[in-house]
Design an enzyme around this catalytic site. Structure first.
Site, mmCIF file in Angstrom:
data_model
loop_
_atom_site.group_PDB
_atom_site.id
_atom_site.type_symbol
_atom_site.label_atom_id
_atom_site.label_comp_id
_atom_site.label_asym_id
_atom_site.label_seq_id
_atom_site.Cartn_x
_atom_site.Cartn_y
_atom_site.Cartn_z
ATOM 1 N N LYS A 1 -27.158 5.789 -25.390
ATOM 2 C CA LYS A 1 -26.165 5.946 -24.728
ATOM 3 C C LYS A 1 -26.685 5.655 -23.286
ATOM 4 C CE LYS A 1 -23.688 10.167 -22.944
ATOM 5 N NZ LYS A 1 -23.480 11.587 -23.115
ATOM 6 N N HIS B 1 -24.510 2.727 -20.431
ATOM 7 C CA HIS B 1 -23.694 3.306 -19.435
ATOM 8 C C HIS B 1 -24.144 2.733 -18.046
ATOM 9 C CE1 HIS B 1 -22.164 5.869 -22.537
ATOM 10 N NE2 HIS B 1 -20.964 6.045 -21.711
ATOM 11 N N CYS C 1 -13.883 13.805 -24.617
ATOM 12 C CA CYS C 1 -14.161 12.347 -24.375
ATOM 13 C C CYS C 1 -15.704 12.144 -24.929
ATOM 14 C CB CYS C 1 -13.864 11.895 -23.289
ATOM 15 S SG CYS C 1 -12.471 12.562 -22.463
ATOM 16 N N GLU D 1 -15.623 0.453 -22.922
ATOM 17 C CA GLU D 1 -15.505 1.164 -24.165
ATOM 18 C C GLU D 1 -14.415 0.774 -24.847
ATOM 19 O OE1 GLU D 1 -17.213 5.922 -23.393
ATOM 20 O OE2 GLU D 1 -14.797 5.529 -23.277
#
Length: 235
Positions: free
Chosen positions: A38, A42, A89, A151
């Site tokens: 992750k 990002h 989300c 995304e």
């Protein structure tokens, strides 16, 4: 993994999630091409240099009065802290149960998991077969100079009356809104009133889909709005 530099101030819970969670990397047709942390997914530097795109989902949970549950992201979130957004989300992870393609079960399983993690909603209160996948969108949004999102986002509706126990590591506040109340929140965000900010993915859904889908929900015709064939490329 210990952080250095800008990462040193990262909240411990967020640090663990950033390094332990493995997101699903996809191409622009939503084919799985790998996995990555992750954290890496990002980083705007990696998003731009490697064109990293990961699978995500956005849940829109309504109560039986057809009011939409919003959350304000916690102050410790690495991306988009303290912004208002849809109910939940997050990302399906690179694990067997969340990679299942049939009937979008992997994404549904992930949504059920995160509703518990973020809002304390037990799995039995949000059965996976009660989620309605309505569409998919692809977007890119920087959060600040370092972090951002890129995304392929599955948009899910569910109608359930639930008991909430928000996790303060994830959520600063929650509220149910009617359509006119959401429109007022949008007006405040546009005017810069009261520090109100909306997440970029939520705003894209609001501007392109939400009000029409909400109307279908109220009329009992939500099935007519489903389009899981198209991947909407939005900016």
């Amino acid at each position: 993994m210990a952080g250095t530099g800008d990462d040193a101030g990262m909240d411990e819970v967020q640090r663990r999630l950033m390094f332990d969670d493995e997101c699903i990397l996809v191409d622009e047709q939503d084919n799985v091409v790998g996995h990555e942390s992750k954290y890496t997914c990002h980083l705007m530097e990696k998003i731009e240099s490697l064109n990293l795109l990961h699978r995500a989902f956005s849940v829109f949970l309504f109560n039986s009065k057809h009011e939409l549950l919003l959350q304000q992201r916690s102050a410790t979130k690495v991306t988009f802290p303290l912004v208002w957004t849809n109910t939940c989300c997050s990302h399906p992870l690179y694990r067997e149960s969340e990679l299942i393609q049939e009937n979008f079960l992997g994404v549904r399983n992930a949504a059920q998991r995160k509703l518990l993690d973020e809002l304390g909603i037990p799995a039995e209160d949000v059965p996976v077969d009660q989620f309605t996948p309505l569409g998919r969108m692809l977007y890119k949004a920087p959060s600040d100079g370092k972090w951002g999102e890129h995304e392929l986002d599955y948009l899910l509706f569910i109608v359930r009356d639930v008991k909430l126990v928000p996790n303060p590591d994830e959520v600063a506040d929650v509220k149910y809104v009617r359509r006119e109340q959401l429109q007022e929140l949008i007006r405040q965000a546009d005017a810069g009133e009261g520090g109100v900010k909306l997440s970029p993915w939520f705003r894209l859904v609001v501007d392109n889909f939400l009000m029409g889908w909400w109307e279908h929900l109220e009329k009992g015709t939500l099935a007519e709005a489903v389009d899981m064939e198209t991947i909407h490329k939005l900016k």
